[in-house]
Design a protein around this motif. Structure first.
Motif, PDB file in Angstrom:
ATOM      1  N   ASP A  82       0.743  -1.338  -0.004  1.00  8.38           N
ATOM      2  CA  ASP A  82      -0.066   0.302  -0.030  1.00  8.38           C
ATOM      3  C   ASP A  82       0.881   1.199   0.059  1.00  8.38           C
ATOM      4  N   TYR A  86       0.015   3.703  -3.217  1.00  3.94           N
ATOM      5  CA  TYR A  86      -0.880   4.696  -3.115  1.00  3.94           C
ATOM      6  C   TYR A  86      -0.285   5.986  -2.968  1.00  3.94           C
ATOM      7  N   GLU A 147      -6.120  14.739   2.670  1.00  2.02           N
ATOM      8  CA  GLU A 147      -7.370  14.075   1.889  1.00  2.02           C
ATOM      9  C   GLU A 147      -8.345  13.033   2.812  1.00  2.02           C
ATOM     10  N   TRP A 149      -6.964  10.346   4.735  1.00  2.00           N
ATOM     11  CA  TRP A 149      -6.510   9.073   4.912  1.00  2.00           C
ATOM     12  C   TRP A 149      -5.181   9.048   5.628  1.00  2.00           C
ATOM     13  N   MET A 151      -1.691   6.562   7.049  1.00  2.00           N
ATOM     14  CA  MET A 151      -0.741   5.259   6.946  1.00  2.00           C
ATOM     15  C   MET A 151       0.450   5.484   8.122  1.00  2.00           C
ATOM     16  N   ARG A 291      -9.305   7.709   7.895  1.00  2.00           N
ATOM     17  CA  ARG A 291      -9.429   6.236   7.488  1.00  2.00           C
ATOM     18  C   ARG A 291      -7.964   5.767   7.296  1.00  2.00           C
ATOM     19  N   ILE A 293      -5.264   3.336   6.189  1.00  2.00           N
ATOM     20  CA  ILE A 293      -5.181   2.703   4.971  1.00  2.00           C
ATOM     21  C   ILE A 293      -4.939   1.125   5.436  1.00  2.00           C
ATOM     22  N   ASP A 296      -8.952   0.376   8.230  1.00  2.00           N
ATOM     23  CA  ASP A 296     -10.211   0.732   8.473  1.00  2.00           C
ATOM     24  C   ASP A 296     -11.075   0.461   7.202  1.00  2.00           C
ATOM     25  N   GLY A 297     -11.959  -0.381   7.273  1.00  2.00           N
ATOM     26  CA  GLY A 297     -12.691  -1.142   6.085  1.00  2.00           C
ATOM     27  C   GLY A 297     -14.138  -0.771   5.945  1.00  2.00           C
ATOM     28  N   PHE A 298     -14.885  -1.588   5.529  1.00  2.00           N
ATOM     29  CA  PHE A 298     -16.355  -1.389   5.298  1.00  2.00           C
ATOM     30  C   PHE A 298     -17.049  -1.317   6.528  1.00  2.00           C
ATOM     31  N   THR A 300     -15.683  -0.588   9.776  1.00  2.00           N
ATOM     32  CA  THR A 300     -15.284  -0.059  10.992  1.00  2.00           C
ATOM     33  C   THR A 300     -15.437   1.544  10.703  1.00  2.00           C
ATOM     34  N   LYS A 302     -14.541   5.610  10.646  1.00  2.00           N
ATOM     35  CA  LYS A 302     -13.323   6.102  10.435  1.00  2.00           C
ATOM     36  C   LYS A 302     -12.680   6.265  11.821  1.00  2.00           C
TER      37      LYS A 302
ATOM     38  N   THR B  39      -6.153   0.250  -3.260  1.00  2.00           N
ATOM     39  CA  THR B  39      -5.600   0.450  -1.838  1.00  2.00           C
ATOM     40  C   THR B  39      -6.467   1.325  -1.084  1.00  2.00           C
ATOM     41  N   PHE B 100     -19.904   5.311   5.185  1.00  2.00           N
ATOM     42  CA  PHE B 100     -18.525   5.120   5.408  1.00  2.00           C
ATOM     43  C   PHE B 100     -18.116   6.549   6.029  1.00  2.00           C
ATOM     44  N   TRP B 103     -21.064   6.910   9.417  1.00  2.00           N
ATOM     45  CA  TRP B 103     -21.452   5.594  10.067  1.00  2.00           C
ATOM     46  C   TRP B 103     -22.781   5.841  10.340  1.00  2.00           C
TER      47      TRP B 103
END
Lengths: 328, 210
Positions: A82, A86, A147, A149, A151, A291, A293, A296-298, A300, A302, B39, B100, B103
């Motif tokens: 990632d 990205y 933006e 997100w 890491m 979020r 990278i 945090d997915g679908f 969970t 933010k 990603t 998203f 929530w």
């Protein structure tokens, strides 16, 4: 009728004729650049994400080790894949998958960094000397993009202050400006006037001297890949990612505040300081959450963004008495 | 003479268009399931559903010019389906936003809608699409009466305008894509305006019936 034959080919030296393979490569490059002009657009992102990126696998680049640092964060690392696919590196295209696709062209050798401005030891420093200037450390930092997100990346480098000590800025130096290299033949993004090129970033002197401010040469134990800013970049973990300028070829010590690229592009949206601050929104979106990278997915929500990206304890003192809503 | 498909051919074309317009959804659904959305899969979902909503809106608006310029009258029979697909992708786009980004916190969502112009216009566009989608059935056309129904459905011209604005205000620096969407939209709406002005001018022949 007499037609005089043109004779201009007589005065072209053989050495001036473009070699065929170079010529071909140039054609190829132009074709790709043209494609980038439009092919970067009018495609849904899912398609772009799939057609993109020969992924640089870990272990393919030269090793660059660093000793563990007490300044490292305890967060779980973002997967290497990632981190190297990205990227925001507009010189190689505005789509986040494009740098991974095109930045391998970047010529990172020979490389030198010009030291200019209010400083005693002016002049270029070769990258090999820069690599040896101080012992390498591995610093695990959170990286928060403007933006929304984030890491967690194990960088390799040393505190920028080490370099500052060597070059000895004069008493007049209040700011440091950093400039990204300009390689029009490798950077296909330069043909789009999305930002003012070359990319410029800057720090106040005390920010630059802070031990967290990292002059960075590698990640995940290897030298930086092109898309992450080879061969040398800055990492300022308590500021939004765009402050951490890539592929630096000039460092200028200045008396006045430098004009930075994003600030020039939209001053009301990107201030000079650009400290991570959940209480000060970007005019167009909230900065209260982010979020992570790879985590945090679908299912969970933010996560909350921390003041100074969680580095408040170390850096809040730099901004004592400043209205951070005004100096965003 | 333009091609005139029979009713069985029309059904076949409709089925094909239906399948093609569903493909982006299937692709996204499969990608979300199999980890094939890059990603930042949530960003991909959000952006793609919005992208396809705009695409379907423009496709819907392209049908009338296609009929007039190419004489393909039958293409109008695809209009309701494409319009509903625009609503479908718009609804998915809205879902990614409330799911998203917020929530399912409605209060927070409304704060965002009020505070941020790009979200405000996107939200309005979606709200406008709701009554259009709900009144898209034949029964509703009858219930409202053709004239009222048509008046209501003129609102559809507003939706992509707001949609392009929404996209334009969202991007950071690279406005190429919103610009292209905007140019296509300007062309499709400009043609209509031009036809209107032309047909209104007195003393000129009525538009030819093909």
């Amino acid at each position: 009728m007499l037609i005089k034959k043109p004779t201009y080919h007589d005065d072209i030296l053989p050495s001036e004729i473009t070699p065929r393979d170079l010529y071909r490569r140039r054609r190829e490059f132009l074709k790709q650049a043209a494609a980038l002009g439009l092919a970067g657009t009018m495609l849904p992102q899912s398609v772009r994400a799939q057609t993109a990126a020969p992924v640089i696998e870990q272990g393919k680049l030269a090793k660059l080790a660093g000793r563990a640092s007490p300044l490292s964060a305890k967060d779980k690392l973002t997967p290497h894949k990632d981190v190297v696919t990205y990227n925001n590196y507009y010189e190689f295209g505005t789509d986040k998958h494009q740098p991974a696709q095109y930045a391998h062209r970047l010529r990172s050798r020979p490389w030198s960094v010009a030291i200019e401005g209010e400083v005693k030891n002016k002049g270029p420093i070769d990258i090999e000397d820069l690599l040896k200037l101080a012992p390498m450390e591995e610093r695990i930092y959170r990286m928060r993009c403007v933006e929304g997100w984030s890491m967690v990346i194990p960088w390799v480098g040393y505190s920028f202050a080490e370099l500052v000590k060597r070059v000895q800025p004069t008493a007049r130096a209040k700011y440091v400006a950093f400039t990204t290299a300009l390689q029009p033949d490798t950077m296909i993004g330069l043909r789009l006037p999305v930002l003012e090129w070359p990319y410029v970033e800057g720090l106040r002197m005390d920010e630059a001297m802070h031990p967290l401010t990292l002059l960075c040469f590698g990640l995940y134990g290897e030298v930086l890949p092109g898309q992450n800013g080879a061969p040398v970049r800055l990492v300022v973990p308590w500021k939004y990612g765009f402050k951490s300028i890539k592929s630096i070829d000039k460092i200028t010590f200045m008396e006045s505040m430098p004009k930075t690229s994003w600030n020039v592009s939209a001053a009301h949206e990107y201030g000079f300081y650009s400290n991570v601050n959940p209480a000060v929104d970007h005019p167009r979106w909230s900065q209260a959450t982010e979020r992570r990278i790879g985590e945090d997915g679908f299912f969970t929500p933010k996560r909350k963004t921390l003041m100074f990206n969680g580095y408040a304890e170390q850096v809040a003192g730099l901004y004592k008495g400043m209205d951070l809503k005004k100096f965003y | 003479m333009a091609w005139l498909p029979g009713s069985r051919q029309i059904s076949a074309i409709k089925a094909a268009v239906f399948a093609f317009a569903l493909l982006p959804f299937l692709r996204l659904a499969w990608g979300a399931f199999s980890g094939g959305l890059g990603t930042n899969p949530i960003e991909t979902l959000t952006r793609d559903t919005g992208w396809w909503c705009l695409f379907m809106l423009l496709a819907t608006l392209a049908l009338t010019p296609l009929r007039k310029l190419a004489g393909l009258h039958w293409v109008l029979r695809m209009r309701r389906m494409l319009g509903l697909y625009a609503f479908f992708y718009g609804a998915l786009h809205f879902t990614t936003f409330i799911w998203f980004d917020h929530w399912f916190d409605l209060m927070e969502m409304f704060k965002d809608v009020i505070k941020r112009p790009f979200i405000t216009v996107g939200f309005i566009a979606f709200i406008i699409m709701l009554p259009l989608a709900l009144t898209s059935t034949n029964a509703m056309v009858r219930r409202l009466g053709g004239r009222n129904w048509q008046r209501l459905h003129r609102l559809v011209y507003l939706v992509p305008v707001l949609g392009v604005l929404h996209y334009w205000w969202l991007v950071k620096a690279d406005v190429r894509e919103p610009l292209i969407f905007g140019a296509l939209l300007a062309l499709l709406l400009g043609l209509r305006l031009w036809w209107r002005l032309r047909d209104r001018r007195p003393g000129l022949a009525q538009p030819s019936v093909r």
